[in-house]
Scaffold this motif. Structure first.
Motif, PDB file in Angstrom:
ATOM      1  N   MET A   1       4.390  -3.957  12.995  1.00 48.16           N
ATOM      2  CA  MET A   1       4.839  -3.361  14.251  1.00 48.16           C
ATOM      3  C   MET A   1       5.531  -4.397  15.138  1.00 48.16           C
ATOM      4  SD  MET A   1       4.867  -0.417  15.714  1.00 48.16           S
ATOM      5  CE  MET A   1       5.136   0.326  17.307  1.00 48.16           C
ATOM      6  N   ALA A   2       4.921  -5.579  15.200  1.00 49.52           N
ATOM      7  CA  ALA A   2       5.510  -6.642  16.018  1.00 49.52           C
ATOM      8  C   ALA A   2       6.868  -7.060  15.465  1.00 49.52           C
ATOM      9  CB  ALA A   2       4.567  -7.840  16.071  1.00 49.52           C
ATOM     10  N   ARG A   3       6.973  -7.082  14.136  1.00 48.78           N
ATOM     11  CA  ARG A   3       8.248  -7.464  13.520  1.00 48.78           C
ATOM     12  C   ARG A   3       9.323  -6.422  13.816  1.00 48.78           C
ATOM     13  NH1 ARG A   3       7.917  -9.233   7.373  1.00 48.78           N
ATOM     14  NH2 ARG A   3       6.555 -10.742   8.427  1.00 48.78           N
ATOM     15  N   LEU A   4       8.937  -5.145  13.772  1.00 47.52           N
ATOM     16  CA  LEU A   4       9.892  -4.075  14.077  1.00 47.52           C
ATOM     17  C   LEU A   4      10.351  -4.164  15.524  1.00 47.52           C
ATOM     18  CD1 LEU A   4      11.371  -1.446  13.384  1.00 47.52           C
ATOM     19  CD2 LEU A   4       9.265  -0.208  13.985  1.00 47.52           C
ATOM     20  N   TRP A   5       9.399  -4.415  16.423  1.00 48.51           N
ATOM     21  CA  TRP A   5       9.751  -4.543  17.839  1.00 48.51           C
ATOM     22  C   TRP A   5      10.688  -5.725  18.062  1.00 48.51           C
ATOM     23  CZ3 TRP A   5       9.572  -1.620  22.016  1.00 48.51           C
ATOM     24  CH2 TRP A   5       9.727  -2.216  23.267  1.00 48.51           C
ATOM     25  N   ALA A   6      10.430  -6.829  17.365  1.00 48.29           N
ATOM     26  CA  ALA A   6      11.290  -8.006  17.501  1.00 48.29           C
ATOM     27  C   ALA A   6      12.709  -7.700  17.028  1.00 48.29           C
ATOM     28  CB  ALA A   6      10.702  -9.171  16.712  1.00 48.29           C
ATOM     29  N   ARG A   7      12.825  -6.913  15.973  1.00 50.25           N
ATOM     30  CA  ARG A   7      14.155  -6.555  15.470  1.00 50.25           C
ATOM     31  C   ARG A   7      14.872  -5.615  16.429  1.00 50.25           C
ATOM     32  NH1 ARG A   7      14.450  -4.908   9.262  1.00 50.25           N
ATOM     33  NH2 ARG A   7      16.641  -4.918   9.923  1.00 50.25           N
ATOM     34  N   LEU A   8      14.123  -4.691  17.018  1.00 50.70           N
ATOM     35  CA  LEU A   8      14.736  -3.722  17.927  1.00 50.70           C
ATOM     36  C   LEU A   8      15.169  -4.356  19.243  1.00 50.70           C
ATOM     37  CD1 LEU A   8      12.371  -0.646  17.416  1.00 50.70           C
ATOM     38  CD2 LEU A   8      14.731  -0.877  16.628  1.00 50.70           C
ATOM     39  N   THR A   9      14.524  -5.452  19.617  1.00 49.05           N
ATOM     40  CA  THR A   9      14.831  -6.083  20.908  1.00 49.05           C
ATOM     41  C   THR A   9      15.544  -7.423  20.759  1.00 49.05           C
ATOM     42  OG1 THR A   9      12.634  -7.121  20.957  1.00 49.05           O
ATOM     43  CG2 THR A   9      12.866  -4.973  22.029  1.00 49.05           C
ATOM     44  N   ARG A  22      16.927 -14.121  26.517  1.00 48.86           N
ATOM     45  CA  ARG A  22      15.633 -13.571  26.948  1.00 48.86           C
ATOM     46  C   ARG A  22      15.825 -12.350  27.841  1.00 48.86           C
ATOM     47  NH1 ARG A  22      14.087 -19.124  27.058  1.00 48.86           N
ATOM     48  NH2 ARG A  22      14.733 -19.317  29.238  1.00 48.86           N
ATOM     49  N   GLN A  23      16.828 -12.406  28.706  1.00 49.06           N
ATOM     50  CA  GLN A  23      17.094 -11.270  29.580  1.00 49.06           C
ATOM     51  C   GLN A  23      17.536 -10.048  28.776  1.00 49.06           C
ATOM     52  OE1 GLN A  23      19.965 -12.877  32.310  1.00 49.06           O
ATOM     53  NE2 GLN A  23      18.427 -13.747  33.669  1.00 49.06           N
ATOM     54  N   ILE A  24      18.376 -10.280  27.775  1.00 48.96           N
ATOM     55  CA  ILE A  24      18.840  -9.173  26.931  1.00 48.96           C
ATOM     56  C   ILE A  24      17.668  -8.577  26.155  1.00 48.96           C
ATOM     57  CG2 ILE A  24      20.253  -8.618  24.907  1.00 48.96           C
ATOM     58  CD1 ILE A  24      22.319 -10.606  25.956  1.00 48.96           C
ATOM     59  N   GLN A  25      16.804  -9.423  25.640  1.00 43.41           N
ATOM     60  CA  GLN A  25      15.631  -8.935  24.914  1.00 43.41           C
ATOM     61  C   GLN A  25      14.727  -8.120  25.830  1.00 43.41           C
ATOM     62  OE1 GLN A  25      14.189 -12.689  23.478  1.00 43.41           O
ATOM     63  NE2 GLN A  25      15.271 -12.546  21.534  1.00 43.41           N
ATOM     64  N   PHE A  26      14.546  -8.604  27.046  1.00 42.28           N
ATOM     65  CA  PHE A  26      13.725  -7.855  28.008  1.00 42.28           C
ATOM     66  C   PHE A  26      14.354  -6.501  28.307  1.00 42.28           C
ATOM     67  CE2 PHE A  26      13.171  -6.544  32.418  1.00 42.28           C
ATOM     68  CZ  PHE A  26      11.795  -6.385  32.470  1.00 42.28           C
ATOM     69  N   LEU A  27      15.670  -6.488  28.519  1.00 46.12           N
ATOM     70  CA  LEU A  27      16.346  -5.228  28.838  1.00 46.12           C
ATOM     71  C   LEU A  27      16.255  -4.250  27.671  1.00 46.12           C
ATOM     72  CD1 LEU A  27      18.006  -3.545  30.776  1.00 46.12           C
ATOM     73  CD2 LEU A  27      20.071  -4.693  29.951  1.00 46.12           C
ATOM     74  N   SER A  28      16.393  -4.746  26.452  1.00 43.52           N
ATOM     75  CA  SER A  28      16.254  -3.871  25.282  1.00 43.52           C
ATOM     76  C   SER A  28      14.862  -3.255  25.236  1.00 43.52           C
ATOM     77  CB  SER A  28      16.517  -4.657  23.994  1.00 43.52           C
ATOM     78  OG  SER A  28      17.872  -4.998  23.868  1.00 43.52           O
ATOM     79  N   GLY A  29      13.849  -4.087  25.460  1.00 43.92           N
ATOM     80  CA  GLY A  29      12.483  -3.578  25.461  1.00 43.92           C
ATOM     81  C   GLY A  29      12.252  -2.558  26.561  1.00 43.92           C
ATOM     82  N   LEU A  30      12.804  -2.835  27.742  1.00 44.06           N
ATOM     83  CA  LEU A  30      12.645  -1.911  28.865  1.00 44.06           C
ATOM     84  C   LEU A  30      13.322  -0.576  28.577  1.00 44.06           C
ATOM     85  CD1 LEU A  30      11.765  -1.385  31.811  1.00 44.06           C
ATOM     86  CD2 LEU A  30      13.959  -2.346  32.528  1.00 44.06           C
TER      87      LEU A  30
END
Length: 242
Positions: A1-9, A22-30
């Motif tokens: 699950m963590a690996r999938l989330w890392a790929r999606l963000t 880091r900002q882009i990753q945060f925005l993707s997660g949000l």
């Protein structure tokens, strides 16, 4: 699950700046989190809430635009994605007031656009964006006959959140600036020491690859820093040195 989330963000490889990544990753997660929550809300309200069609008019387009913003962000277009997310959440606040003028949580939607504005916009633009958000929601609330006291309380809430975010991120930026200055000073001292040493010194990675050296090493080995870079102690090219 963590690996999938890392790929999606994950941030695009074309973005080199670590802070921006880091900002882009945060925005993707949000954006993903908001999309999932929106879809769940859509399903729950469709099953249990009478008069659901009014909410559907906002939620369905909002989900589509959130996914579009996510797609833009994944391709490196983080600024349009952030602006789109801000607009969606402002519209969400207005939609909540339209559905129920006494909704106590309608102004909570505005935390997201204010935070994104502070994260992606310069300080002056952040203040302008915050003022615009408050003005738009106040005008919309007045048109929807929201009680004046609730509008005032909501506006004060947004201003307080903006002030807290402004101070917090400004403090973080100051700390980061001090940290970088300290690292620069340490590097300058390090270079000053090894540059003046008579002994030859090479700086190597864990795999023994040379990444730097001092002038004495260049003189002793008869090679420039660029020629030494990338070599290892067992490099066969050392045999050419006499």
């Amino acid at each position: 699950m963590a690996r999938l989330w890392a790929r999606l963000t994950c941030a695009p490889v074309t973005i080199a700046d670590a802070e921006r990544r880091r900002q882009i990753q945060f925005l993707s997660g949000l954006l993903l989190a908001l999309s999932v929550l929106g879809a769940l809300s859509l399903a729950i309200q469709a099953l249990f809430v009478p008069g659901f069609h009014r909410t559907l008019l906002f939620l369905a387009p909002a989900l589509a635009f959130l996914l579009l913003a996510y797609g833009l962000n994944c391709t490196g277009r983080y600024m349009p994605a952030a602006l789109m997310a801000m607009a969606i959440m402002v519209a969400g606040s207005i939609s909540a007031l339209w559905a129920d003028p006494n909704d106590a949580f309608a102004f909570a939607y505005l935390v997201v656009p204010v935070f994104l504005a502070r994260l992606f916009l310069a300080e002056r633009h952040f203040l302008i964006a915050t003022g615009t958000i408050v003005l738009v929601v106040m005008v919309a609330a007045s048109a929807l006959d929201v009680p004046v006291a609730r509008v005032a309380a909501g506006s004060i809430f947004v201003v307080l959140v903006s002030a807290i975010l402004w101070l917090a991120i400004r403090h973080r930026a100051a700390v980061e600036k001090d940290r970088r200055a300290e690292l620069a000073q340490r590097e300058a001292r390090y270079r000053s020491v090894i540059t003046t040493m008579a002994e030859g010194i090479t700086v190597q990675l864990n795999d023994s690859t040379v990444v730097d050296c001092n002038p004495a090493a260049e003189r002793i080995l008869g090679m420039s820093r660029d020629q030494l870079a990338g070599r290892t102690p067992i490099d066969p090219r050392w045999r050419a040195i006499h």
